[in-house]
Design an enzyme around this catalytic site. Structure first.
Site, PDB file in Angstrom:
ATOM      1  N   GLU A 293       0.882  -1.172   0.000  1.00 12.62           N
ATOM      2  CA  GLU A 293       0.000   0.000   0.000  1.00 12.62           C
ATOM      3  C   GLU A 293       0.913   1.212   0.000  1.00 12.62           C
ATOM      4  OE1 GLU A 293      -1.486   3.323   1.192  1.00 12.62           O
ATOM      5  OE2 GLU A 293      -1.545   2.280   3.105  1.00 12.62           O
ATOM      6  N   CYS A 327      -1.971   8.503   4.299  1.00  8.82           N
ATOM      7  CA  CYS A 327      -2.052   8.198   2.866  1.00  8.82           C
ATOM      8  C   CYS A 327      -3.473   8.394   2.350  1.00  8.82           C
ATOM      9  CB  CYS A 327      -1.568   6.785   2.588  1.00  8.82           C
ATOM     10  SG  CYS A 327      -2.202   5.553   3.737  1.00  8.82           S
TER      11      CYS A 327
END
Length: 544
Positions: A293, A327
């Site tokens: 990720e 994020c």
């Protein structure tokens, strides 16, 4: 050996403590922060259950007071990597064969330890070492990590229970084997829960792990390992390797025994890892599992029917909580011209009330960004906006690193949708807004979808249900986690499995069975009870 088909306790999301004035948790957290602030601890690589000093040291400091040292940590290098690989392979012989309920017991105990005596310790470590507020630490280093450990065990049980059908005369079943070799877990600074989940998710499934925490989050990582050791995790199952990127990563990725990579971090770093694995592919015993990720350029798309108060609150929280260092943080917003005057007023009013400073002051909404390189990068984007004829800084923009790495919440108006600040990940408290003409919504949706290489999180705000359906379909591949009338941050384990595609990663959904499936190699077994004793089939008999 025990007889029984065991089930783990039904998981539930850990309740979030409020730390309100006068509460016992508030008093305990303040006392723990004061105690830990007065200590300088030693952190060393943990290999096969032993702490291994290397003589090459670095310091962990408070981001909001960068002269205050919290820890001195020993850097691992190729020598320590070789030792850790040996320890992991040795531990694999036993851990991979340990009955799953005994592996589960370790992490159930770790969850209860974190929910109890270690909650204040890990929250204080995250506040001091990563400059999170009490609320941001609570939802991360306590609640989310507890949830990962409890829910992942339920997902493991769910996977093990997935068995094939059997026809008469035989029995079919699947053995969910751990991977051969070791898994390399690389974790970021911004979420203590991710730092705890990436090495433990493969370990739950019987794998052994080499774990490289982010250098700027070494303090919390130390206490995660303390929790796991206290919970009874055997030596060598997770080997912690503090160190700089290439010093640890290069020898790990060169090992023939690399079985997988579990990564959260920058897109560029992940792409570099993938390239290295590709170059080395012929030397590995098996094809390594690569799970990552990475970055995001997360959007909020507003329809003319959106409710301004809800939209404003979502943008402020989504963009500026934890200094925008998520994020999933709201980084770009597309706002119709008909709503912009009212939304601008609301944003100005709310941002004006945000206090930035030491997280020990519970009145502050924001702390400092993580370190000097991050400060310089974010300030560079703000300076660009200040000098660009295509941008206007509406609110904030001040940066001060005299004591801590403080950056004001900054609101930028983009006069064109392809401005750098609308396309590139900043990872700081900068929200860029592009105002579109109401009649140009379809064209603006295409810009939102194609204007960034990422595909992590996004949100739509609207009351018009038809508009919600249209926007959700137009942005179907723009976000792996999509929110309707909510900010694009705050995914909860067991409720919103997290991950994105495109340049944001492999979308293997942390907090779900999908992630745990990557850490097993199924073996299908068929047992025939009365096997045939002649090769001939009935159709071969003579006659018509």
């Amino acid at each position: 050996m025990s007889n029984g088909i065991f089930s783990v306790p039904d998981p539930r999301n850990e309740p979030i403590l409020a730390y309100a004035p006068g509460s016992p948790e508030r008093r305990a957290l303040r006392a723990q922060m004061e105690k830990m602030s007065k200590e300088v601890i030693e952190i060393a690589p943990l290999i096969g259950g032993r702490r291994v000093p290397t003589g090459h040291t670095a310091e962990t400091v408070m981001p909001h007071n960068h002269r205050h040292v919290l820890a001195v940590w020993q850097k691992a290098g190729p020598k320590e990597v070789a030792q850790a690989i040996g320890a992991a392979l040795e531990a694999h012989r036993t851990w991979s064969r340990t009955p799953w309920e005994h592996r589960a017991a370790v992490f159930l105990k770790a969850a209860d330890l974190l929910a109890g005596p270690y909650r204040i310790v890990l929250n204080a470590a995250t506040m001091l070492g990563q400059s999170k507020t009490a609320h941001q630490a609570e939802i991360d280093s306590a609640c989310e990590l507890i949830d990962f450990w409890r829910f992942n065990l339920a997902y493991a049980e769910e996977i093990y229970r997935q068995q094939p059908r059997s026809s008469p005369g035989c029995w079919n079943y699947v053995d969910y084997r751990p991977l051969e070799g070791f898994v390399f877990a690389i974790t970021p600074f911004n979420f203590t829960s991710i730092a705890g989940n990436l090495p433990t998710a493969p370990a739950i499934m019987g794998n052994t792990v080499l774990w490289k925490p982010a250098a700027s989050a070494m303090y919390a990582a130390h206490f995660i390992m303390e929790v796991l050791e206290t919970a009874g995790l055997p030596p060598g199952v997770i080997n912690m390797l503090p160190g700089m990127g290439a010093d640890v990563g290069d020898p790990v990725l060169a090992s023939p025994d690399l079985a997988g990579v579990h990564f959260t971090g920058s897109t560029a770093t992940f792409q570099g890892i993938w390239e290295t694995v590709g170059r080395n592919i012929r030397r590995y015993r098996a094809y390594p599992r690569i799970v990552g990720e990475t970055g995001g350029k997360d959007f909020v798309f507003a329809h003319p029917s959106a409710e301004v108060p809800a939209l404003a609150a979502a943008l402020v929280r989504g963009a500026f909580e934890f200094q925008g260092q998520k994020c999933s943080a709201a980084s770009r917003a597309f706002v119709p011209a008909s709503l912009w005057p009212a939304l601008e007023r609301a944003l100005r009013e709310q941002i004006a009330e945000i206090r930035v400073g030491d997280v020990a002051d519970f009145g502050n909404f924001m702390g400092a960004v993580i370190d000097r390189p991050a400060f310089a990068k974010i300030r560079g984007y703000i300076d660009f906006a200040r000098s660009s004829p295509d941008a206007e800084i509406l609110v904030g923009g001040a940066c001060d690193d005299a004591k801590g790495y403080f950056i004001e919440p900054t609101l930028v108006l983009a006069k064109r949708p392809d401005l750098r600040l609308m396309q590139e990940e900043i990872f700081g408290p900068v929200l860029t807004v592009y105002v579109y003409e109401d009649r140009e919504m379809d064209e603006t949706l295409k810009i939102c979808d194609q204007g960034s290489p990422y595909g992590l999180t996004g949100a739509v705000f609207a009351r018009d249900r038809g508009a919600i359906a249209t926007i959700a379909e137009a942005l179907r591949h723009a976000a792996g986690n999509f929110y309707i009338n909510d900010k694009p941050t705050g995914a909860v384990v067991g409720q919103q499995p997290f991950g994105g595609g495109r340049a944001s990663g492999t979308n293997d959904k942390a907090g779900s069975a999908l992630n745990l499936l990557r850490w097993v190699s199924p073996r299908t077994i068929k047992e025939t009870f009365v096997p045939p004793t002649d090769f001939r089939y009935p159709f071969m008999q003579p006659g018509d």
